[in-house]
Motif scaffolding. Structure first.
Motif, short mmCIF file in Angstrom:
data_model
loop_
_atom_site.label_atom_id
_atom_site.label_comp_id
_atom_site.label_asym_id
_atom_site.label_seq_id
_atom_site.Cartn_x
_atom_site.Cartn_y
_atom_site.Cartn_z
N MET A 1 0.84 -1.17 0.00
CA MET A 1 0.00 0.00 0.00
C MET A 1 0.89 1.24 0.00
N ASN A 2 0.73 2.10 -0.99
CA ASN A 2 1.52 3.32 -1.04
C ASN A 2 0.72 4.46 -0.43
N LEU A 3 1.03 4.77 0.80
CA LEU A 3 0.31 5.81 1.53
C LEU A 3 0.51 7.19 0.92
N LEU A 4 1.64 7.42 0.27
CA LEU A 4 1.92 8.73 -0.31
C LEU A 4 0.98 9.07 -1.46
N ASP A 5 0.41 8.06 -2.09
CA ASP A 5 -0.50 8.28 -3.22
C ASP A 5 -1.95 8.42 -2.79
N GLN A 6 -2.21 8.34 -1.49
CA GLN A 6 -3.58 8.40 -1.00
C GLN A 6 -3.86 9.76 -0.36
N PHE A 7 -5.15 10.03 -0.16
CA PHE A 7 -5.58 11.28 0.43
C PHE A 7 -6.57 10.99 1.56
N CYS A 8 -6.59 11.85 2.53
CA CYS A 8 -7.49 11.69 3.67
C CYS A 8 -8.94 11.83 3.21
N VAL A 9 -9.81 11.05 3.84
CA VAL A 9 -11.24 11.11 3.54
C VAL A 9 -12.00 11.42 4.81
N GLU A 10 -13.07 12.15 4.66
CA GLU A 10 -13.92 12.49 5.80
C GLU A 10 -14.59 11.23 6.34
N GLY A 11 -14.65 11.12 7.64
CA GLY A 11 -15.34 10.00 8.26
C GLY A 11 -14.57 8.69 8.25
N ALA A 12 -13.25 8.76 8.17
CA ALA A 12 -12.43 7.54 8.15
C ALA A 12 -12.68 6.73 9.43
N PRO A 13 -12.88 5.41 9.30
CA PRO A 13 -13.15 4.58 10.47
C PRO A 13 -11.90 4.22 11.25
N LYS A 14 -12.12 3.82 12.47
CA LYS A 14 -11.06 3.34 13.36
C LYS A 14 -10.43 2.08 12.76
N LEU A 15 -9.11 1.97 12.89
CA LEU A 15 -8.42 0.76 12.46
C LEU A 15 -8.35 -0.22 13.62
N ASP A 16 -8.42 -1.51 13.30
CA ASP A 16 -8.30 -2.51 14.37
C ASP A 16 -6.83 -2.84 14.59
N ALA A 17 -6.53 -3.63 15.61
CA ALA A 17 -5.15 -3.94 15.99
C ALA A 17 -4.37 -4.57 14.84
N GLY A 18 -4.99 -5.46 14.09
CA GLY A 18 -4.32 -6.10 12.95
C GLY A 18 -3.95 -5.10 11.87
N GLN A 19 -4.85 -4.17 11.60
CA GLN A 19 -4.57 -3.14 10.60
C GLN A 19 -3.44 -2.22 11.06
N LEU A 20 -3.46 -1.86 12.34
CA LEU A 20 -2.38 -1.03 12.88
C LEU A 20 -1.03 -1.72 12.74
N ASP A 21 -0.99 -3.00 13.08
CA ASP A 21 0.25 -3.77 12.98
C ASP A 21 0.73 -3.86 11.54
N MET A 22 -0.20 -3.95 10.60
CA MET A 22 0.15 -4.05 9.18
C MET A 22 0.70 -2.71 8.66
N LEU A 23 0.14 -1.60 9.14
CA LEU A 23 0.51 -0.30 8.61
C LEU A 23 1.74 0.33 9.28
N LEU A 24 2.01 0.00 10.52
CA LEU A 24 3.14 0.62 11.22
C LEU A 24 4.48 0.51 10.48
N PRO A 25 4.80 -0.64 9.87
CA PRO A 25 6.07 -0.70 9.13
C PRO A 25 6.14 0.26 7.94
N GLU A 26 4.99 0.76 7.50
CA GLU A 26 4.94 1.69 6.37
C GLU A 26 5.35 3.11 6.77
N VAL A 27 5.41 3.37 8.08
CA VAL A 27 5.75 4.71 8.56
C VAL A 27 6.87 4.61 9.61
N PRO A 28 8.11 4.40 9.13
CA PRO A 28 9.24 4.27 10.06
C PRO A 28 9.34 5.46 11.01
#
Length: 110
Positions: A1-28
Motif C-alpha cells: 500500500m503506497n500511503l503517499l498516493d492516498q488522500f485523507c477522507v472524511e469519516g475515516a473509520p477506526k483501524l483494528d489492531a491487525g490493521q495497525l500492525d500491518m501499517l506501522l512498518p509503512e511509517v518508520p
C-alpha cells in the motif's frame, strides 16, 4: 500500500489492531502511544525546526487532517488521531504520517 498516493477522507473509520500492525512498518519512526500515532522529529536548530513545521502545515491543510504539534528548539513532536473514529487511529493518520516522513526526508536532503 503506497500511503503517499492516498488522500485523507472524511469519516475515516477506526483501524483494528491487525490493521495497525500491518501499517506501522509503512511509517518508520512512528509508534502507537496512548491511542495516537506519534513521532518526534529532530533538527539542528530552531530555524530548521520551524521550516519543517511550515512545510508540514501546508500538507496538513491540503489533507484537512490536523495533528497535535509540540514544537521546541530542536524537535517537533507530531501526534495524530481521528475525531470521526472516536479519537482512535484511522488510515488518515497513516497517510499524513507517511507524508510527514517524506517532508522530513526531503528537508534532510536540502
Amino acid at each position: 500500500m503506497n500511503l503517499l498516493d492516498q488522500f485523507c477522507v472524511e469519516g475515516a473509520p477506526k483501524l483494528d489492531a491487525g490493521q495497525l500492525d500491518m501499517l506501522l512498518p509503512e511509517v518508520p519512526g512512528w509508534a502507537i502511544e496512548d491511542g495516537q500515532l506519534r513521532r518526534k522529529f529532530a533538527f539542528r536548530d530552531f530555524h530548521e525546526t520551524i521550516r519543517f513545521v511550515n512545510s508540514l502545515a501546508e500538507m496538513i491543510d491540503q489533507e484537512n487532517h490536523h495533528p497535535t504539534l509540540t514544537v521546541t528548539y530542536q524537535h517537533c513532536a507530531v501526534a495524530y488521531h481521528t475525531h470521526s473514529a472516536g479519537g482512535a487511529v484511522s488510515l488518515n493518520d497513516f497517510i499524513c504520517a507517511a507524508k510527514a516522513n517524506a517532508i522530513y526526508a526531503q528537508r534532510a536532503g536540502a
